[in-house]
Design a protein around this motif. Sequence first.
Motif, PDB file in Angstrom:
ATOM      1  N   PRO A   1      -8.252   5.416  22.603  1.00 51.78           N
ATOM      2  CA  PRO A   1      -9.351   6.087  21.903  1.00 51.78           C
ATOM      3  C   PRO A   1      -9.767   5.332  20.639  1.00 51.78           C
ATOM      4  CG  PRO A   1      -7.361   7.454  21.907  1.00 51.78           C
ATOM      5  CD  PRO A   1      -7.066   6.233  22.706  1.00 51.78           C
ATOM      6  N   GLY A   2     -11.069   5.284  20.425  1.00 53.58           N
ATOM      7  CA  GLY A   2     -11.603   4.617  19.247  1.00 53.58           C
ATOM      8  C   GLY A   2     -11.863   3.131  19.436  1.00 53.58           C
ATOM      9  N   GLU A   3     -11.405   2.557  20.535  1.00 57.69           N
ATOM     10  CA  GLU A   3     -11.646   1.133  20.835  1.00 57.69           C
ATOM     11  C   GLU A   3     -12.906   1.051  21.697  1.00 57.69           C
ATOM     12  OE1 GLU A   3      -9.866  -1.564  19.711  1.00 57.69           O
ATOM     13  OE2 GLU A   3      -8.738  -0.165  18.488  1.00 57.69           O
ATOM     14  N   VAL A   4     -14.042   1.243  21.069  1.00 55.31           N
ATOM     15  CA  VAL A   4     -15.309   1.361  21.776  1.00 55.31           C
ATOM     16  C   VAL A   4     -16.015   0.009  21.852  1.00 55.31           C
ATOM     17  CG1 VAL A   4     -17.563   2.515  21.796  1.00 55.31           C
ATOM     18  CG2 VAL A   4     -15.537   3.746  20.994  1.00 55.31           C
ATOM     19  N   CYS A   5     -16.425  -0.357  23.056  1.00 57.21           N
ATOM     20  CA  CYS A   5     -17.204  -1.583  23.291  1.00 57.21           C
ATOM     21  C   CYS A   5     -18.681  -1.238  23.305  1.00 57.21           C
ATOM     22  CB  CYS A   5     -16.891  -2.168  24.664  1.00 57.21           C
ATOM     23  SG  CYS A   5     -15.244  -2.734  24.868  1.00 57.21           S
ATOM     24  N   LEU A   6     -19.494  -2.229  22.997  1.00 58.74           N
ATOM     25  CA  LEU A   6     -20.929  -2.123  23.185  1.00 58.74           C
ATOM     26  C   LEU A   6     -21.294  -3.080  24.313  1.00 58.74           C
ATOM     27  CD1 LEU A   6     -23.626  -0.936  22.237  1.00 58.74           C
ATOM     28  CD2 LEU A   6     -23.806  -2.882  20.675  1.00 58.74           C
ATOM     29  N   GLU A   7     -21.992  -2.557  25.325  1.00 55.17           N
ATOM     30  CA  GLU A   7     -22.349  -3.359  26.502  1.00 55.17           C
ATOM     31  C   GLU A   7     -23.858  -3.402  26.685  1.00 55.17           C
ATOM     32  OE1 GLU A   7     -18.466  -2.639  29.306  1.00 55.17           O
ATOM     33  OE2 GLU A   7     -20.255  -1.455  29.751  1.00 55.17           O
ATOM     34  N   LYS A   8     -24.354  -4.596  26.977  1.00 56.02           N
ATOM     35  CA  LYS A   8     -25.771  -4.784  27.278  1.00 56.02           C
ATOM     36  C   LYS A   8     -25.864  -5.428  28.653  1.00 56.02           C
ATOM     37  CE  LYS A   8     -29.911  -7.251  25.752  1.00 56.02           C
ATOM     38  NZ  LYS A   8     -30.442  -8.205  24.749  1.00 56.02           N
TER      39      LYS A   8
ATOM     40  N   GLN B   1     -24.226  -9.249  31.925  1.00 54.30           N
ATOM     41  CA  GLN B   1     -23.637  -8.217  31.066  1.00 54.30           C
ATOM     42  C   GLN B   1     -22.903  -8.885  29.914  1.00 54.30           C
ATOM     43  OE1 GLN B   1     -21.391  -5.036  32.939  1.00 54.30           O
ATOM     44  NE2 GLN B   1     -19.938  -5.071  31.265  1.00 54.30           N
ATOM     45  N   GLN B   2     -23.188  -8.411  28.721  1.00 54.18           N
ATOM     46  CA  GLN B   2     -22.494  -8.873  27.523  1.00 54.18           C
ATOM     47  C   GLN B   2     -21.767  -7.682  26.926  1.00 54.18           C
ATOM     48  OE1 GLN B   2     -26.364 -10.080  25.964  1.00 54.18           O
ATOM     49  NE2 GLN B   2     -25.467 -12.083  25.532  1.00 54.18           N
ATOM     50  N   SER B   3     -20.471  -7.856  26.654  1.00 52.08           N
ATOM     51  CA  SER B   3     -19.672  -6.803  26.042  1.00 52.08           C
ATOM     52  C   SER B   3     -19.105  -7.311  24.728  1.00 52.08           C
ATOM     53  CB  SER B   3     -18.513  -6.392  26.947  1.00 52.08           C
ATOM     54  OG  SER B   3     -18.984  -5.900  28.174  1.00 52.08           O
ATOM     55  N   VAL B   4     -19.158  -6.454  23.715  1.00 51.97           N
ATOM     56  CA  VAL B   4     -18.570  -6.763  22.423  1.00 51.97           C
ATOM     57  C   VAL B   4     -17.487  -5.721  22.160  1.00 51.97           C
ATOM     58  CG1 VAL B   4     -18.952  -7.080  19.955  1.00 51.97           C
ATOM     59  CG2 VAL B   4     -20.776  -7.653  21.577  1.00 51.97           C
ATOM     60  N   PHE B   5     -16.248  -6.184  22.090  1.00 47.22           N
ATOM     61  CA  PHE B   5     -15.120  -5.311  21.800  1.00 47.22           C
ATOM     62  C   PHE B   5     -14.966  -5.173  20.289  1.00 47.22           C
ATOM     63  CE2 PHE B   5     -14.452  -6.327  26.142  1.00 47.22           C
ATOM     64  CZ  PHE B   5     -13.602  -5.378  26.671  1.00 47.22           C
ATOM     65  N   PRO B   6     -14.262  -4.137  19.817  1.00 47.85           N
ATOM     66  CA  PRO B   6     -14.114  -3.948  18.374  1.00 47.85           C
ATOM     67  C   PRO B   6     -13.253  -5.022  17.700  1.00 47.85           C
ATOM     68  CG  PRO B   6     -12.979  -2.206  19.574  1.00 47.85           C
ATOM     69  CD  PRO B   6     -13.717  -3.023  20.587  1.00 47.85           C
ATOM     70  N   SER B   7     -12.469  -5.752  18.494  1.00 46.30           N
ATOM     71  CA  SER B   7     -11.635  -6.823  17.937  1.00 46.30           C
ATOM     72  C   SER B   7     -11.238  -7.785  19.049  1.00 46.30           C
ATOM     73  CB  SER B   7     -10.362  -6.235  17.297  1.00 46.30           C
ATOM     74  OG  SER B   7      -9.526  -5.674  18.308  1.00 46.30           O
ATOM     75  N   VAL B   8     -10.792  -8.957  18.648  1.00 46.82           N
ATOM     76  CA  VAL B   8     -10.286  -9.931  19.623  1.00 46.82           C
ATOM     77  C   VAL B   8      -9.076  -9.337  20.337  1.00 46.82           C
ATOM     78  CG1 VAL B   8      -9.242 -12.222  19.890  1.00 46.82           C
ATOM     79  CG2 VAL B   8     -11.146 -11.888  18.300  1.00 46.82           C
ATOM     80  N   GLU B   9      -8.232  -8.635  19.591  1.00 46.27           N
ATOM     81  CA  GLU B   9      -7.029  -8.032  20.169  1.00 46.27           C
ATOM     82  C   GLU B   9      -7.372  -6.999  21.240  1.00 46.27           C
ATOM     83  OE1 GLU B   9      -6.337  -9.979  16.458  1.00 46.27           O
ATOM     84  OE2 GLU B   9      -7.621  -8.232  16.787  1.00 46.27           O
TER      85      GLU B   9
END
Length: 155
Positions: A98-105, A119-127
């Motif tokens: 929970p709280g590890e939300v990705c943004l996907e386009k 599709q491009q996804s941006v995670f909240p961190s590299v980890e």
Amino acid sequence: MSGTTINTPAGTPFVEVTRDFEATPAQLFRVMTDRDLVAQWLGPRDLEATVEEYDVRAGGKYRYVHRDATGEYAFRGVFHAVEQDKLVIQTFEWEGAPGEVCLEKMTLEPTEKGVRLHQQSVFPSVEARDQSIEYGMENGIHDSMDRLAELLAKS
């Protein structure tokens, strides 16, 4: 063999997925956004999928659950922008983190032979991104894209 390309640049929170399909943008969009059809292609082949909610419109929500003999894996998000046959921007969250939300386009681009999904996804961190890879994200993407192509071939 999958025609899916997955790019996970080291040291970044990004994932890029590209796949060409022999379909029109309208056909691909329909299969990717119809709740009943989504359950037929989304996720690894060895998991059963149940789509509980899939309201594809700006502000709409989604939730689906994958199941196997060892348990359930639920995912949810919100659609932020939807352009028929062209674009979907959404959040993506595994309920196990929970709280590890990705943004996907996701964009659909016509090609000479069909349509290209990017599709491009941006995670909240590299980890967080690396943990998703460790948990089998790439296998799930390959299976989903192959299953999506198979479903399109039947349509």
